[in-house]
Structures are given as C-alpha cells and as structure tokens.
Scaffold this motif. Sequence first.
Motif, PDB file in Angstrom:
ATOM      1  N   VAL A 144       2.279  13.325   1.184  1.00 16.64           N
ATOM      2  CA  VAL A 144       2.577  11.896   1.049  1.00 16.64           C
ATOM      3  C   VAL A 144       3.992  11.595   1.537  1.00 16.64           C
ATOM      4  N   SER A 185       2.373   1.669  -3.423  1.00 16.49           N
ATOM      5  CA  SER A 185       1.314   1.993  -4.375  1.00 16.49           C
ATOM      6  C   SER A 185       0.903   3.447  -4.255  1.00 16.49           C
ATOM      7  N   ASP A 186       0.796   3.916  -3.025  1.00 19.13           N
ATOM      8  CA  ASP A 186       0.434   5.300  -2.745  1.00 19.13           C
ATOM      9  C   ASP A 186       1.418   6.266  -3.411  1.00 19.13           C
ATOM     10  N   ARG A 233      -7.418  15.457  -4.330  1.00 22.11           N
ATOM     11  CA  ARG A 233      -7.609  14.574  -5.486  1.00 22.11           C
ATOM     12  C   ARG A 233      -8.848  14.933  -6.299  1.00 22.11           C
ATOM     13  N   TRP A 266       1.579   5.854  -7.548  1.00 19.06           N
ATOM     14  CA  TRP A 266       0.494   6.516  -8.278  1.00 19.06           C
ATOM     15  C   TRP A 266       0.762   8.012  -8.397  1.00 19.06           C
ATOM     16  N   THR A 274     -10.213  18.188   0.321  1.00 16.82           N
ATOM     17  CA  THR A 274      -9.751  17.196  -0.645  1.00 16.82           C
ATOM     18  C   THR A 274      -8.852  17.846  -1.684  1.00 16.82           C
ATOM     19  N   LYS A 276      -4.416   8.409  -3.772  1.00 23.26           N
ATOM     20  CA  LYS A 276      -4.992   8.427  -2.438  1.00 23.26           C
ATOM     21  C   LYS A 276      -5.036   9.863  -1.961  1.00 23.26           C
ATOM     22  N   ASP A 277      -6.193  10.320  -1.558  1.00 21.91           N
ATOM     23  CA  ASP A 277      -6.375  11.729  -1.209  1.00 21.91           C
ATOM     24  C   ASP A 277      -5.626  12.080   0.074  1.00 21.91           C
ATOM     25  N   SER A 307       0.828  -1.202   0.000  1.00 24.02           N
ATOM     26  CA  SER A 307       0.000   0.000   0.000  1.00 24.02           C
ATOM     27  C   SER A 307       0.859   1.247   0.000  1.00 24.02           C
TER      28      SER A 307
END
Length: 416
Positions: free
Chosen positions: A128, A11-12, A77, A15, A75, A185-186, A8
């Motif tokens: 992130v 992947s986060d 994203r 992306w 948000t 992922k937001d 995860s």
Amino acid sequence: MFSKRTGSLYSDQNWLRSFLFTIYGTSVLVVSYFPLFYTHLGFSSSQIGYLYSLGPLISILSNLFWSMISDKLGTVRKIMFILLAGQLVTGLLLARAAEFSSVMLILSFFYFFYYPVFPLADTMAIKVAERHGRNFITIRVFGSLGYSFFALTVGYALRALGSTWSLTLCIIIIIAALLITLGLKDVKRPAVIETTNQDKDTAEADNSKNGLKDILLQKEVLWFFGCVFVLALGHRMNEAFLTISLKQLGAGEEIIGWALLASALSEIPVLFILSRYGDKFKELPLLALGSLMYALRFLLMSLADHPGSMIAIQAMHSISFGVFYVTSVRYITRIIPDRLRATGLAIFTVVWSSASGLLSGTFGGIIYQEAGRYIFYIVATGFSLLAFAGFLGQHLLKSNLEPINYFRKKNKKASL
C-alpha cells in the motif's frame, strides 16, 4: 474526480492503519498477559516457558504454509480474514480450558492462526505504501501506537476485572480486527511474464532452492544470522518473563501496562530517525551498539528491585531493539541481492522470532524457575555481550581487510 480519488487513497491507508492498530492489541495480550493468565491457572515457570516456546515452533510452519496459500490464491485480505476467524474459534475454546495438556493442544492451533497475521499485514503495508508513494513507516508505526494504547488500557482493565479476563479481552479485539478486514483493499501478487504452469512451478522451485543456497553460502550472512540468533535469545527471554518479573515485585496489571507502554512508545522516534538518517552510519557498529544497549538493559533488569525502576529500564527498548531492528533490515538489503531479498528477510524472521523463541522459552523457563530472576537476566546479558562481540569483531575484520582488498585490486589492474 480528484476529490473522489483522494478520498479513496486516504480510505485505503486508514483502513490498514486501523487494522494494524487493532491487531497489535492481541500481541499485547498474547505476549505479555497470557503468562499471567497461565500463572492464575497454577502453571509453573517451566510450564509457562514450554507454552511460550510453542508459538515460535508453530510459527516456523504456519508462516510458510499461509504465505504459500496467499501467493497461490493471490490475496492477502482473505487469508487474514481466515486467520482471524481461526483465532476467534480457538480463543473461545482456550477460554474454557484449564488443564495444562488441553491448554497446550488448543494453544498450538491458536498460534497456527495467530503468527502469520503480522508478516502478512506488513506485506500489505509495504504494498500500500508503494502504491501511494509513501514511506512504509508512516503506516507501520500505527502498529506501535496500537501496542502502546492497548498496553496501557488492557493493564487498567485487567486491574479492575482480574487476569482471568485476558482471553475475553483478546477475543473482543480479534472480533474488532475481523470486522475491519471487511474494509481493507486487497493487494495482489505482481504481474509476471506469462509462461506455462509447469514452467512457473519449475522456475519458482529452482529460485527458492538456489536462493536459499546462495544466501547460506555467504560467510558474512551466516555470521550475521548467528549474531542475530544469540542476541534474540536474551530478547525473547525478557519478552516471555517480563510480566512475571514485575508481578513478583508486586506490580499490578496497570503497572505492567505502563512498562509495556514505555517500551512501545520509546521505539517510535528511533524508527523515524534511523529510517531518515541511519544510512549515514555503518550498519555493523550500529548493530554492535544496539547489542551493547541490550546488555546494559538486561544487567539493570537483574539489579532492579522495584516495579518503577523496571518501567524506566523499558524505555531502553528504543536504543536496543529500535536501533537493532531498523539497522538489521538495512543491512540485509545491502548484503543480499534484490532477487533473494524476500528469502533473506524470511530467514531473518525465523532466526529472530521463531528459532530463538523456541529455545529461549524452554531454556529460559528452567533458568527462571531453578536459579531465579537475577541469574536469568545475567544469562540474557551474557547473550547480548556475545552478540556485541560478534558484530564488532565482524566490523573490525572487514575494516582490516578493506585496505588489503584495495591493494589486491590495484595490483591486479597494474598486472593487466
């Protein structure tokens, strides 16, 4: 369980890296190849300058508007999805426009959705990176890699297809970025102490007003932003008319791609080196050095008479922009308190990108059309030298004042 969590985590980040890699493909086209498309439509250098200056003007409003919406909705994203969808619609309309007035109108709406994507993507990258304890550069560098990749591939594609395909390629890249947002992922706004809505609104308004006032009352900060603005004028002039200069010397689209690749790739090692070792050196001398390298770069551009020499000169992007940008961010974080840092960085973005681009587009377009490429780059050189003098003068002034302030503090303690 460890395997799932690790997957995860990667992947986060992956992306987001893919997203940054892709959106900088649109930057290659909008900044570097759209001017060639406008030339194909028969627009003059001054008209192209007006179209270029539209973006910075619109970005001043659009960045503020979409940032506020993002904060309000909590948000990033979803806002980026809306922005890319807006780019797609306006890009399709722009592809069918041919008259200068129509292009100017549609391009205004395109810029409204285009510019806010990049600061919001950087915001997501910072969050992130913090979430996973990583360096921001390890994610942000994929934007530079994407710019490098698309600078070269788009150049060869347009060489084969023609500059009329600029908008079509831009639309394809926008669709790809739009699809990638579905996997992002937001990131949310940080939790705050619960208060009433009225208290929140009042506190935010007071902080915004006081923050801006506190920043602008500092002479050192004002001097810094003034020097940044002067340096940015030359930088944005070159950015707007580099491809046209290359085209006038007989360069094809693939040669233009190599020039953009040279500048984009050259900055990557400098970003890593300065992020690790830059704090060993004082900021103002480094800023003066970056400005001096800009002056040398533009002077060489004024003398260049072959596309190959221009490609070589673009590698100086590393010791001009690379040194300046990393050092500027570090300098801002030192002279502006933590509570005002977001405001300070926002002002820096407006000064470096928006305000300077607005003036350099119109002013630069007129100079290029009326006086030619040589005078155009000599003027850019002059702006860089003026910024060099400003940064160096501030450094020398501070160095001279340090002993005086030291003895003042010492005498004050002795008197107590």
